[in-house]
Design an enzyme around this catalytic site. Structure first.
Site, mmCIF file in Angstrom:
data_model
loop_
_atom_site.group_PDB
_atom_site.id
_atom_site.type_symbol
_atom_site.label_atom_id
_atom_site.label_comp_id
_atom_site.label_asym_id
_atom_site.label_seq_id
_atom_site.Cartn_x
_atom_site.Cartn_y
_atom_site.Cartn_z
ATOM 1 N N SER A 191 0.581 -0.682 0.297
ATOM 2 C CA SER A 191 0.112 -0.321 0.604
ATOM 3 C C SER A 191 0.997 0.804 0.371
ATOM 4 C CB SER A 191 -0.750 -0.011 0.940
ATOM 5 O OG SER A 191 -0.086 -0.385 2.459
ATOM 6 N N GLU A 217 1.394 5.485 0.534
ATOM 7 C CA GLU A 217 0.280 6.996 1.620
ATOM 8 C C GLU A 217 1.590 8.075 0.946
ATOM 9 O OE1 GLU A 217 0.784 6.768 5.524
ATOM 10 O OE2 GLU A 217 1.811 8.466 5.882
ATOM 11 N N ALA A 244 -2.150 18.206 9.819
ATOM 12 C CA ALA A 244 -2.592 18.112 11.528
ATOM 13 C C ALA A 244 -3.354 19.035 12.098
ATOM 14 C CB ALA A 244 -1.215 18.821 12.646
ATOM 15 N N ARG A 279 -5.749 9.572 16.216
ATOM 16 C CA ARG A 279 -5.284 10.340 17.493
ATOM 17 C C ARG A 279 -5.084 12.131 17.091
ATOM 18 N NH1 ARG A 279 -1.491 11.255 22.622
ATOM 19 N NH2 ARG A 279 -0.482 12.192 20.760
ATOM 20 N N GLY A 280 -3.992 12.289 16.513
ATOM 21 C CA GLY A 280 -3.201 13.179 16.104
ATOM 22 C C GLY A 280 -2.397 14.111 17.296
ATOM 23 N N ASP A 281 -1.260 14.819 16.829
ATOM 24 C CA ASP A 281 0.079 15.096 17.812
ATOM 25 C C ASP A 281 -1.220 16.423 17.872
ATOM 26 O OD1 ASP A 281 1.740 13.850 16.896
ATOM 27 O OD2 ASP A 281 2.478 14.812 14.952
ATOM 28 N N TYR A 324 3.720 1.310 16.782
ATOM 29 C CA TYR A 324 4.795 2.297 17.697
ATOM 30 C C TYR A 324 5.560 1.066 18.000
ATOM 31 C CZ TYR A 324 2.184 6.496 16.424
ATOM 32 O OH TYR A 324 1.157 7.258 16.050
ATOM 33 N N GLN A 338 4.845 2.603 12.670
ATOM 34 C CA GLN A 338 5.931 4.339 12.653
ATOM 35 C C GLN A 338 6.836 3.491 11.707
ATOM 36 O OE1 GLN A 338 6.633 7.211 11.466
ATOM 37 N NE2 GLN A 338 5.556 7.906 13.308
ATOM 38 N N PHE A 346 12.165 14.438 10.972
ATOM 39 C CA PHE A 346 11.032 13.625 11.038
ATOM 40 C C PHE A 346 11.125 12.561 11.811
ATOM 41 C CE2 PHE A 346 7.866 11.588 8.184
ATOM 42 C CZ PHE A 346 6.885 11.821 8.900
ATOM 43 N N HIS A 400 4.073 -1.492 3.886
ATOM 44 C CA HIS A 400 3.010 0.173 3.529
ATOM 45 C C HIS A 400 4.151 1.993 3.068
ATOM 46 C CE1 HIS A 400 0.041 3.100 3.663
ATOM 47 N NE2 HIS A 400 0.733 4.134 4.915
HETATM 48 C C1 LIG Z 1 0.178 5.085 9.975
HETATM 49 C C2 LIG Z 1 0.517 5.896 10.569
HETATM 50 C C3 LIG Z 1 -0.242 6.945 9.575
HETATM 51 C C4 LIG Z 1 -0.302 8.841 10.697
HETATM 52 N N1 LIG Z 1 -1.412 8.724 9.563
HETATM 53 C C5 LIG Z 1 -0.970 10.815 10.480
HETATM 54 C C6 LIG Z 1 -2.304 11.733 9.909
HETATM 55 O O1 LIG Z 1 -2.559 11.441 8.494
HETATM 56 N N2 LIG Z 1 -2.462 12.872 10.601
HETATM 57 C C7 LIG Z 1 -1.272 13.039 11.286
HETATM 58 O O2 LIG Z 1 -1.898 14.308 11.880
HETATM 59 N N3 LIG Z 1 -1.095 12.696 12.056
HETATM 60 C C8 LIG Z 1 -0.891 11.352 12.133
HETATM 61 N N4 LIG Z 1 0.027 10.010 12.065
HETATM 62 C C9 LIG Z 1 1.000 10.633 13.890
HETATM 63 C C10 LIG Z 1 0.107 10.816 14.569
HETATM 64 O O3 LIG Z 1 -0.940 11.633 14.440
HETATM 65 C C11 LIG Z 1 0.532 10.806 16.244
HETATM 66 O O4 LIG Z 1 1.750 9.997 16.667
HETATM 67 C C12 LIG Z 1 -0.263 11.071 17.446
HETATM 68 O O5 LIG Z 1 0.483 11.971 17.949
HETATM 69 C C13 LIG Z 1 -0.420 9.833 17.896
HETATM 70 O O6 LIG Z 1 -2.118 9.441 17.147
HETATM 71 P P1 LIG Z 1 -2.235 7.933 17.005
HETATM 72 O O7 LIG Z 1 -3.877 7.585 16.250
HETATM 73 O O8 LIG Z 1 -0.581 7.132 16.788
HETATM 74 O O9 LIG Z 1 -2.456 7.698 18.910
HETATM 75 P P2 LIG Z 1 -2.402 6.359 19.851
HETATM 76 O O10 LIG Z 1 -2.392 5.442 19.167
HETATM 77 O O11 LIG Z 1 -3.759 7.020 20.331
HETATM 78 O O12 LIG Z 1 -1.335 6.789 21.155
HETATM 79 C C14 LIG Z 1 -0.186 6.474 20.563
HETATM 80 C C15 LIG Z 1 0.336 5.627 21.883
HETATM 81 O O13 LIG Z 1 0.767 6.916 22.374
HETATM 82 C C16 LIG Z 1 -0.234 6.822 23.852
HETATM 83 N N5 LIG Z 1 -0.622 8.284 24.738
HETATM 84 C C17 LIG Z 1 -1.925 8.120 23.718
HETATM 85 N N6 LIG Z 1 -2.465 9.066 24.220
HETATM 86 C C18 LIG Z 1 -1.592 9.715 25.366
HETATM 87 C C19 LIG Z 1 -1.897 10.048 26.499
HETATM 88 N N7 LIG Z 1 -2.899 11.272 26.925
HETATM 89 N N8 LIG Z 1 -1.631 10.252 27.454
HETATM 90 C C20 LIG Z 1 0.230 9.225 27.799
HETATM 91 N N9 LIG Z 1 0.126 8.360 26.394
HETATM 92 C C21 LIG Z 1 -0.104 8.671 25.671
HETATM 93 C C22 LIG Z 1 -0.063 5.371 24.160
HETATM 94 O O14 LIG Z 1 0.393 4.877 24.614
HETATM 95 C C23 LIG Z 1 -0.653 4.822 22.514
HETATM 96 O O15 LIG Z 1 -0.361 3.760 22.387
HETATM 97 C C24 LIG Z 1 0.367 8.850 11.857
HETATM 98 C C25 LIG Z 1 1.261 8.162 12.435
HETATM 99 C C26 LIG Z 1 0.980 6.513 11.416
HETATM 100 C C27 LIG Z 1 2.180 5.635 12.765
#
Ligand SMILES: Cc1cc2nc3c(=O)[nH]c(=O)nc-3n(C[C@H](O)[C@H](O)[C@H](O)COP(=O)(O)OP(=O)(O)OC[C@H]3O[C@@H](n4cnc5c(N)ncnc54)[C@H](O)[C@@H]3O)c2cc1C
Length: 313
Positions: A21, A23, A57, A113-115, A154, A185, A225, A275
């Site tokens: 796939s 991206e 973001a 979730r997003g940053d 991750y 990641q 990055f 991917h």
């Molecule tokens: C394949 C892939 C695609 C992505 N695509 C995008 C995109 O299109 N747009 C974008 O903006 N970003 C993207 N990201 C980045 C991602 O949004 C960030 O890494 C973000 O910080 C975490 O989102 P997540 O859904 O991965 O987090 P989650 O899976 O919800 O969390 C990741 C880990 O962080 C820890 N965590 C989460 N929240 C908390 C908290 N409040 N306190 C303590 N620990 C916590 C947990 O241990 C969790 O396992 C991508 C990342 C990957 C790997």
């Protein structure tokens, strides 16, 4: 003399099925639009399982992501997956995006979730009226639309996470909410991926955990990055690009060699799904896919479609 090693792609006379796939990110200038569609046109004949489009973001690319995904649906035979984050948005806003995708015919969302708005390192706080985290978002998507949902994973743990165990608990929560694929990641040491896979499997996570591959198009950018997303860059990788700052041609060859070494080692260890983070550039990814045995499908119709790539750019 040792016997010649059988091809790693042939098992008992049958070719091994490799699935990929790709991206992409949504473009924000006419020039970037052209390079995105050039990359899509080059990679599409390899018949990827799906192509995903990132979400900037805090939803900053909401319209552009949507427009890119819609155009993929309208003009190619590819299956798009739309990335979606829940940070800094109400449930209503996120649900409206999900509904718009469903309406447009999209059947796959990469739920994240997003940053935090201040970037990596800032303490994450869910929007008071929003989805709490990625697992909550997955549940919301599954409740409201008929969507396949992929999520992140991750191998070196997320920078926010106190431990790998907490990360795996989060992945488990996302799977329990309905996610059916995780995409990792990027990483450069395959041992990190296999260790993570073992831990996830030991925790009862059975969905595919597809390795996210980042071909090193530019070492300095990759390093920056990686620092932001908690991926390590081994010394040996830095060493391979050392001294090539002004030598683009050699850099490209080294990048291909590094990526080839990594994917072929994964294949040797049984990995069949990949991917690719393309960064909207096709050449390196195309070469790696070729190496993996992928060829342009005879069935792929390369004839111009309505709104060919140069239109509307
Ligand atoms: C394949 C892939 C695609 C992505 N695509 C995008 C995109 O299109 N747009 C974008 O903006 N970003 C993207 N990201 C980045 C991602 O949004 C960030 O890494 C973000 O910080 C975490 O989102 P997540 O859904 O991965 O987090 P989650 O899976 O919800 O969390 C990741 C880990 O962080 C820890 N965590 C989460 N929240 C908390 C908290 N409040 N306190 C303590 N620990 C916590 C947990 O241990 C969790 O396992 C991508 C990342 C990957 C790997």
């Amino acid at each position: 003399m040792s016997a010649v090693r059988a091809s790693r792609f042939v098992q008992a006379g049958a070719p091994r099925r490799i699935s990929v796939s790709f991206e992409f990110f949504p473009p924000n200038t006419a020039e970037m639009e052209l390079s995105l569609w050039g990359a899509i046109a080059r990679l599409a004949p390899l018949s990827p399982n799906f192509v995903s489009v990132t979400y900037g973001a805090g939803g900053s690319t909401r319209e552009r992501t949507h427009a890119t995904v819609k155009r993929i649906l309208a003009e190619t035979m590819l299956t798009p997956a739309a990335h979606l984050t829940c940070v800094a948005a109400t449930r209503g806003e996120v649900d409206a995006v999900i509904a718009a995708y469903a309406e447009a015919g999209v059947r796959h969302i990469v739920a994240l979730r997003g940053d935090p708005p201040g970037g990596v390192g800032e303490l994450y706080a869910p929007h008071p009226g929003g989805y709490r985290n990625a697992a909550d978002l997955v549940a919301g998507i599954k409740r409201s639309a008929d969507m396949e949902v992929s999520v992140s994973a991750y191998p070196e743990k997320h920078p926010d996470s106190p431990s790998v165990e907490a990360d795996i608990d989060m992945l488990k929560a996302k799977v329990d909410a309905g996610a059916t694929r995780a995409i990792t990641q990027f990483f450069f040491e395959n041992a990190l991926y296999f260790r993570y896979l073992d831990r996830a499997r030991a925790s009862g996570i059975e969905i595919p955990i597809v390795p996210g591959m980042l071909p090193v198009q530019n070492f300095k950018t990759t390093k920056n990055f990686a620092a932001r997303c908690g991926a390590s860059v081994p010394d040996w990788l830095a060493e391979r690009f050392d001294g090539l700052e002004n030598d683009t041609a050699t850099r490209k060859l080294i990048a291909a060699a590094v990526a080839a070494e990594q994917v072929l080692d994964l294949v040797d260890h049984g990995v069949t799904d990949f991917h690719f983070y393309t960064m909207n550039r096709a050449d390196l990814v195309y070469a790696i896919c070729h190496l993996l045995g992928l060829r342009p499908g005879a069935e792929y119709d390369a004839s111009p479609r309505p709104h060919a790539a140069t239109e509307g750019a």
